[in-house]
Design an enzyme around this catalytic site. Sequence first.
Site, PDB file in Angstrom:
ATOM      1  N   ASN A   1       0.864  -1.185   0.000  1.00  0.00           N
ATOM      2  CA  ASN A   1       0.000   0.000   0.000  1.00  0.00           C
ATOM      3  C   ASN A   1       0.904   1.240   0.000  1.00  0.00           C
ATOM      4  O   ASN A   1       1.403   1.642   1.043  1.00  0.00           O
ATOM      5  CB  ASN A   1      -0.896  -0.032   1.252  1.00  0.00           C
ATOM      6  N   TRP A   2       1.101   1.805  -1.182  1.00  0.00           N
ATOM      7  CA  TRP A   2       2.011   2.959  -1.292  1.00  0.00           C
ATOM      8  C   TRP A   2       1.394   4.226  -0.701  1.00  0.00           C
ATOM      9  O   TRP A   2       2.078   5.242  -0.573  1.00  0.00           O
ATOM     10  CB  TRP A   2       2.378   3.210  -2.762  1.00  0.00           C
ATOM     11  N   LYS A   3       0.105   4.210  -0.423  1.00  0.00           N
ATOM     12  CA  LYS A   3      -0.591   5.400   0.078  1.00  0.00           C
ATOM     13  C   LYS A   3      -0.339   6.591  -0.872  1.00  0.00           C
ATOM     14  O   LYS A   3      -0.342   6.397  -2.080  1.00  0.00           O
ATOM     15  CB  LYS A   3      -0.189   5.683   1.526  1.00  0.00           C
TER      16      LYS A   3
ATOM     17  N   HIS B   1      -9.916   1.418   4.500  1.00  0.00           N
ATOM     18  CA  HIS B   1      -8.661   1.637   5.233  1.00  0.00           C
ATOM     19  C   HIS B   1      -8.909   2.654   6.359  1.00  0.00           C
ATOM     20  O   HIS B   1      -9.654   3.613   6.183  1.00  0.00           O
ATOM     21  CB  HIS B   1      -7.564   2.126   4.285  1.00  0.00           C
TER      22      HIS B   1
ATOM     23  N   GLU C   1      -7.244   5.032   7.423  1.00  0.00           N
ATOM     24  CA  GLU C   1      -6.936   6.429   7.101  1.00  0.00           C
ATOM     25  C   GLU C   1      -8.106   7.096   6.377  1.00  0.00           C
ATOM     26  O   GLU C   1      -8.349   8.283   6.537  1.00  0.00           O
ATOM     27  CB  GLU C   1      -5.632   6.504   6.284  1.00  0.00           C
TER      28      GLU C   1
ATOM     29  N   GLU D   1      -6.011  -4.684  10.618  1.00  0.00           N
ATOM     30  CA  GLU D   1      -5.013  -3.626  10.807  1.00  0.00           C
ATOM     31  C   GLU D   1      -5.359  -2.814  12.048  1.00  0.00           C
ATOM     32  O   GLU D   1      -6.105  -1.824  11.968  1.00  0.00           O
ATOM     33  CB  GLU D   1      -5.011  -2.677   9.606  1.00  0.00           C
TER      34      GLU D   1
ATOM     35  N   GLY E   1       2.096   2.418  11.100  1.00  0.00           N
ATOM     36  CA  GLY E   1       3.049   3.494  10.805  1.00  0.00           C
ATOM     37  C   GLY E   1       3.904   3.970  11.954  1.00  0.00           C
ATOM     38  O   GLY E   1       4.446   5.073  11.902  1.00  0.00           O
TER      39      GLY E   1
ATOM     40  N   SER F   1       2.851  -1.722  10.736  1.00  0.00           N
ATOM     41  CA  SER F   1       4.293  -1.741  11.023  1.00  0.00           C
ATOM     42  C   SER F   1       4.965  -3.060  10.665  1.00  0.00           C
ATOM     43  O   SER F   1       5.777  -3.581  11.428  1.00  0.00           O
ATOM     44  CB  SER F   1       4.540  -1.380  12.495  1.00  0.00           C
TER      45      SER F   1
ATOM     46  N   GLY G   1       2.660  -0.956   4.468  1.00  0.00           N
ATOM     47  CA  GLY G   1       2.638   0.455   4.103  1.00  0.00           C
ATOM     48  C   GLY G   1       4.058   0.981   3.908  1.00  0.00           C
ATOM     49  O   GLY G   1       4.666   0.802   2.858  1.00  0.00           O
ATOM     50  N   GLY G   2       4.603   1.598   4.944  1.00  0.00           N
ATOM     51  CA  GLY G   2       5.907   2.266   4.877  1.00  0.00           C
ATOM     52  C   GLY G   2       7.000   1.423   4.238  1.00  0.00           C
ATOM     53  O   GLY G   2       7.740   1.908   3.371  1.00  0.00           O
TER      54      GLY G   2
HETATM   55  P1  PGA Z   1       2.410   0.595   7.824  1.00  0.00           P
HETATM   56  O1  PGA Z   1       0.991   0.810   7.148  1.00  0.00           O
HETATM   57  O2  PGA Z   1       2.982  -0.699   7.269  1.00  0.00           O
HETATM   58  O3  PGA Z   1       3.221   1.788   7.429  1.00  0.00           O
HETATM   59  O4  PGA Z   1       2.181   0.489   9.304  1.00  0.00           O
HETATM   60  C1  PGA Z   1       0.116  -0.257   6.957  1.00  0.00           C
HETATM   61  C2  PGA Z   1      -1.197   0.223   6.381  1.00  0.00           C
HETATM   62  O5  PGA Z   1      -1.702   1.263   6.808  1.00  0.00           O
HETATM   63  O6  PGA Z   1      -1.753  -0.415   5.469  1.00  0.00           O
END
Ligand code: PGA
Length: 235
Positions: A8-10, A86, A88, A157, A163, A195, A216-217
């Site tokens: 997930n590159w966001k 998600h 976010e 999640e 994050g 994470s 994500g990150g």
């Molecule tokens: P993260 O994000 O790996 O940076 O914690 C995961 C996500 O929000 O899908």
Amino acid sequence: MRKLIVANWKMNPLTAAEARVLARKSDFPGAVICPPFIFLGEVGGLLKKADLGAQDASWEDQGAYTGEVSPLGLKRAGVKYVILGHSERRGYLGEGSGLINKKIKASLRVSLKVILCVGEPESVHRGGLAATVKFVVSELKADLKGIDKSRLIIAYEPIWAIGNGNSASPEEINKINLHIKKYLGKNIPILYGGSVGPENAKKFLREPLIDGLLVGGASLKPTKFSKICTWKTKI
Ligand code: PGA
């Protein structure tokens, strides 16, 4: 079953050149790459082994919906998976179960594979396992009203783990996943996200109840992401 690793590159990167570099270095079998909408075409054109995913999709197929992205259009652009719900989007945009439910239905109608994200905030987590299970199951119940559950992928999640380097433990995840499977059926794949990095991916992927990862990150760092995908193939 093959474990799925979803990148997930966001809202990253910001240029097509960077997206191309990242895509070339992220092209592993069993991976799903979810770039921002603006780079879906570029990235999709480069992937040979990984599948293409989107980070969201509209509740409607087509029409006067300014700024929305059609699930049917995504399907026709070669997208196979879509992340919905998600935290976010729930948090920053106020997306609630009513809207998420309509989005899931619209994506399933055009045979996109839906990855539905659920997970509890820190305040609920502090209340212990029973409170967490209650929160997650009620989220699933509301998001999935009237939906054929057999066609879904769930991403557990926990919001407090996203994050910040503070991932949930495999023991915690197993307990929650067991309850999710009890509610939805044991064949529903459940990914873990929050994470995930090369240092902890192995301990999650070893678990029979964790069917893959949502990253994500670390998916923006090719050396990290490639290690996560390589752990997977070694299992
Ligand atoms: P993260 O994000 O790996 O940076 O914690 C995961 C996500 O929000 O899908």
